[in-house]
Structures are given as C-alpha cells and as structure tokens.
Design a protein around this motif. Structure first.
Motif, PDB file in Angstrom:
ATOM      1  N   THR A  29       0.839  -1.188   0.000  1.00  6.89           N
ATOM      2  CA  THR A  29       0.000   0.000   0.000  1.00  6.89           C
ATOM      3  C   THR A  29       0.879   1.245   0.000  1.00  6.89           C
ATOM      4  O   THR A  29       2.062   1.183   0.314  1.00  6.89           O
ATOM      5  CB  THR A  29      -0.903   0.060   1.253  1.00  6.89           C
ATOM      6  N   GLU A  30       0.264   2.352  -0.308  1.00  5.73           N
ATOM      7  CA  GLU A  30       1.008   3.609  -0.277  1.00  5.73           C
ATOM      8  C   GLU A  30       1.181   4.102   1.159  1.00  5.73           C
ATOM      9  O   GLU A  30       2.236   4.605   1.531  1.00  5.73           O
ATOM     10  CB  GLU A  30       0.290   4.664  -1.124  1.00  5.73           C
ATOM     11  N   GLU A  31       0.132   3.923   1.950  1.00  6.39           N
ATOM     12  CA  GLU A  31       0.145   4.405   3.339  1.00  6.39           C
ATOM     13  C   GLU A  31      -0.934   3.639   4.107  1.00  6.39           C
ATOM     14  O   GLU A  31      -2.028   3.423   3.582  1.00  6.39           O
ATOM     15  CB  GLU A  31      -0.163   5.902   3.345  1.00  6.39           C
ATOM     16  N   ARG A  73       4.190   4.411   6.072  1.00  2.27           N
ATOM     17  CA  ARG A  73       4.532   3.995   4.717  1.00  2.27           C
ATOM     18  C   ARG A  73       5.970   3.467   4.726  1.00  2.27           C
ATOM     19  O   ARG A  73       6.784   3.837   5.565  1.00  2.27           O
ATOM     20  CB  ARG A  73       4.355   5.116   3.702  1.00  2.27           C
TER      21      ARG A  73
END
Length: 110
Positions: A29-31, A73
């Motif tokens: 995931t990005e964050e 992240r």
C-alpha cells in the motif's frame, strides 16, 4: 549509520518476523493507518507500534499524523544495504562453486 541518520541497524530491524511482515504489508500500500496494521497480527496496538518504531529507527518506515491517526509507509531505500550484502555473498558462492566445478571436471578428465 548511514546518511539518513538511522539510529538502528537495518539488519537488526528486519531480524524479527513481525517486522518483516510489517514491511511486506506496507509494501503493498502507499500508506496504512496503525489500526489497519494491528488487525493483521495477534498482538495489541502497543506491540505493533513498538515494532513500527524499530523499523522507523532503521529508516525503513515513515509516519505522519492525520488528525488523531498515525499513518505509516515504507521507505525501502535502506533495504539496499541488505541487497548489497546478499549480492556480495551470492558472487562469493557463485565464484567458489564455479571453481569447484572446474576442479571436478579436471579430476574427471585425468
């Protein structure tokens, strides 16, 4: 310690299976908010947070506050140290296996 002011060794940080799993989850995931990461483990929020802090100290994780929530992240750049170390030993073993093979071929020819 590298230029990004790491206070923990990257090898130490990835030594724990929980932290390696966190790295894997963050890479997908990005964050990700802390509460979403916590549900992936059989441990409480505080324990997951401690693992994230170790990864953060090694420069592998970056966090930011969004209201009352902390989001994390992955910063994969420090993993290059591990890649470099593995690559060295990969070359070492490849070279030595090649030498061994050459010796075995020479013995067969005699």
């Amino acid at each position: 310690m590298s230029d990004n002011n790491q206070s923990r060794d990257v090898f130490d940080a990835i030594a724990d299976p929980t932290r390696r799993r966190l790295i894997q989850l963050l890479s997908e995931t990005e964050e990700t908010p802390l509460h979403e990461l916590t549900v992936k483990f059989d441990m409480g929020r505080t324990a997951v947070s401690k693992h994230l802090n170790i990864l953060k100290e090694a420069g592998l994780v970056v966090d930011r506050k969004v209201g009352r929530e902390t989001r994390y992240r992955l910063n994969a750049a420090p993993l290059q140290q591990i890649q470099d170390w593995v690559a060295f030993y990969s070359r070492f073993w490849s070279t030595n296996m090649l030498r061994l093979n050459e010796l075995l071929v020479e013995e067969e020819e005699e």
